[in-house]
Design a protein around this motif. Structure first.
Motif, PDB file in Angstrom:
ATOM      1  N   MET A 177       0.823  -1.369   0.023  1.00  0.00           N
ATOM      2  CA  MET A 177       0.100  -0.020  -0.024  1.00  0.00           C
ATOM      3  C   MET A 177       0.958   1.179  -0.051  1.00  0.00           C
ATOM      4  SD  MET A 177      -3.421  -0.887   2.404  1.00  0.00           S
ATOM      5  CE  MET A 177      -2.504  -1.863   3.851  1.00  0.00           C
ATOM      6  N   ARG A 178       1.933   1.321   0.832  1.00  0.00           N
ATOM      7  CA  ARG A 178       2.767   2.082   0.819  1.00  0.00           C
ATOM      8  C   ARG A 178       3.445   2.752  -0.568  1.00  0.00           C
ATOM      9  NH1 ARG A 178       5.472   0.910   5.211  1.00  0.00           N
ATOM     10  NH2 ARG A 178       4.494   2.140   6.608  1.00  0.00           N
ATOM     11  N   SER A 179       3.744   1.745  -1.288  1.00  0.00           N
ATOM     12  CA  SER A 179       4.196   1.785  -2.545  1.00  0.00           C
ATOM     13  C   SER A 179       3.382   2.196  -3.675  1.00  0.00           C
ATOM     14  CB  SER A 179       4.905   0.463  -3.089  1.00  0.00           C
ATOM     15  OG  SER A 179       3.954  -0.544  -3.453  1.00  0.00           O
ATOM     16  N   CYS A 180       2.111   2.251  -3.140  1.00  0.00           N
ATOM     17  CA  CYS A 180       1.192   2.956  -4.129  1.00  0.00           C
ATOM     18  C   CYS A 180       0.594   3.998  -3.822  1.00  0.00           C
ATOM     19  CB  CYS A 180      -0.132   1.815  -4.525  1.00  0.00           C
ATOM     20  SG  CYS A 180       0.303   0.239  -5.224  1.00  0.00           S
ATOM     21  N   ASN A 181       1.435   5.010  -3.014  1.00  0.00           N
ATOM     22  CA  ASN A 181       1.011   6.123  -2.262  1.00  0.00           C
ATOM     23  C   ASN A 181      -0.116   6.099  -1.634  1.00  0.00           C
ATOM     24  OD1 ASN A 181       3.259   7.349  -3.897  1.00  0.00           O
ATOM     25  ND2 ASN A 181       1.913   7.243  -5.743  1.00  0.00           N
ATOM     26  N   ILE A 182      -0.331   5.371  -0.731  1.00  0.00           N
ATOM     27  CA  ILE A 182      -1.368   5.296   0.402  1.00  0.00           C
ATOM     28  C   ILE A 182      -0.499   5.553   1.718  1.00  0.00           C
ATOM     29  CG2 ILE A 182      -2.891   3.569   1.618  1.00  0.00           C
ATOM     30  CD1 ILE A 182      -3.428   2.305  -1.210  1.00  0.00           C
ATOM     31  N   THR A 183      -1.248   6.330   2.444  1.00  0.00           N
ATOM     32  CA  THR A 183      -0.419   6.900   3.770  1.00  0.00           C
ATOM     33  C   THR A 183      -0.687   5.888   4.712  1.00  0.00           C
ATOM     34  OG1 THR A 183      -0.536   9.269   2.835  1.00  0.00           O
ATOM     35  CG2 THR A 183      -0.218   8.754   5.109  1.00  0.00           C
ATOM     36  N   ILE A 184       0.504   5.338   5.345  1.00  0.00           N
ATOM     37  CA  ILE A 184       0.490   4.543   6.352  1.00  0.00           C
ATOM     38  C   ILE A 184       0.622   5.221   7.553  1.00  0.00           C
ATOM     39  CG2 ILE A 184       1.226   2.053   7.394  1.00  0.00           C
ATOM     40  CD1 ILE A 184      -0.310   1.816   4.751  1.00  0.00           C
ATOM     41  N   ILE A 185      -0.435   5.061   8.468  1.00  0.00           N
ATOM     42  CA  ILE A 185      -0.315   5.997   9.747  1.00  0.00           C
ATOM     43  C   ILE A 185      -0.074   4.791  10.802  1.00  0.00           C
ATOM     44  CG2 ILE A 185      -1.172   7.998   9.103  1.00  0.00           C
ATOM     45  CD1 ILE A 185      -3.559   7.335  10.218  1.00  0.00           C
TER      46      ILE A 185
END
Length: 185
Positions: A177-185
């Protein structure tokens, strides 16, 4: 009291945040596909929902919804563990979430991702945040669909409010998900 859930369209204008609670159902927490990790995130999800409610933001919840013929479906052949059978106890959210989310928008989906997100929002929200179960299956599928449908929207996933079948799968899903520009918080 248990009720039938339907799909409602969110009609607020821009500048909104939306929380999507993915499949926090009894079978994924305590039942046939439950885990210690899923049980551990439950208080975090409750707090997240309360925070969104206190700020007046919209909340949507998804229901993994299967029927008695589940074992005959492609998914049932790949994952031969009956779960989330419509209106059985495992299909519902646990009481502490049910009480908070009773009036929340509800989406029934028969597979990993909800396929009508593009039609769901009148206007794309500025932020869509996801939490729930399973990180490597339904959370990632919905996050990636939302990323595709809303390329200018910030898509977030709160890792402290998600659980996978294993820690390794959970972490791998977060990296994808991070590699697909999804912000992981």
């Amino acid at each position: 009291m248990k009720m039938m859930y339907g799909v409602n369209t969110i009609k607020k204008e821009k500048n909104m945040k939306v929380l999507i609670v993915v499949d926090m159902q009894n079978d994924f927490i305590f039942g046939s596909l439950g885990s210690d990790a899923a049980q551990a995130i439950l208080p975090n999800v409750v707090k997240k929902v309360q925070d969104y409610q206190n700020n007046g933001y919209d909340i949507i919840r998804t229901f993994d919804t299967h029927y008695e013929d589940y074992m005959e479906t492609y998914e049932g052949k790949c994952l031969p563990i009956p779960h989330c059978t419509y209106l059985n106890e495992g299909w519902y959210y646990p009481d502490e979430l049910e009480n908070l989310l009773y009036d929340a928008k509800a989406i029934h989906k028969s597979t990993y991702g909800y396929t009508d997100w593009k039609k769901y929002f009148k206007n794309a929200p500025e932020v869509i945040e996801l939490c729930g179960i399973c990180s490597e299956v339904c959370v990632i599928t919905n996050a990636l669909m939302l990323r595709s449908y809303y390329p200018e929207t910030e898509i977030r996933v709160d890792s402290s409010c998600c659980a996978g079948l294993t820690p390794e799968r959970h972490n791998a899903a977060l990296e994808v998900m991070r590699s697909c520009n999804i912000t992981i918080i």
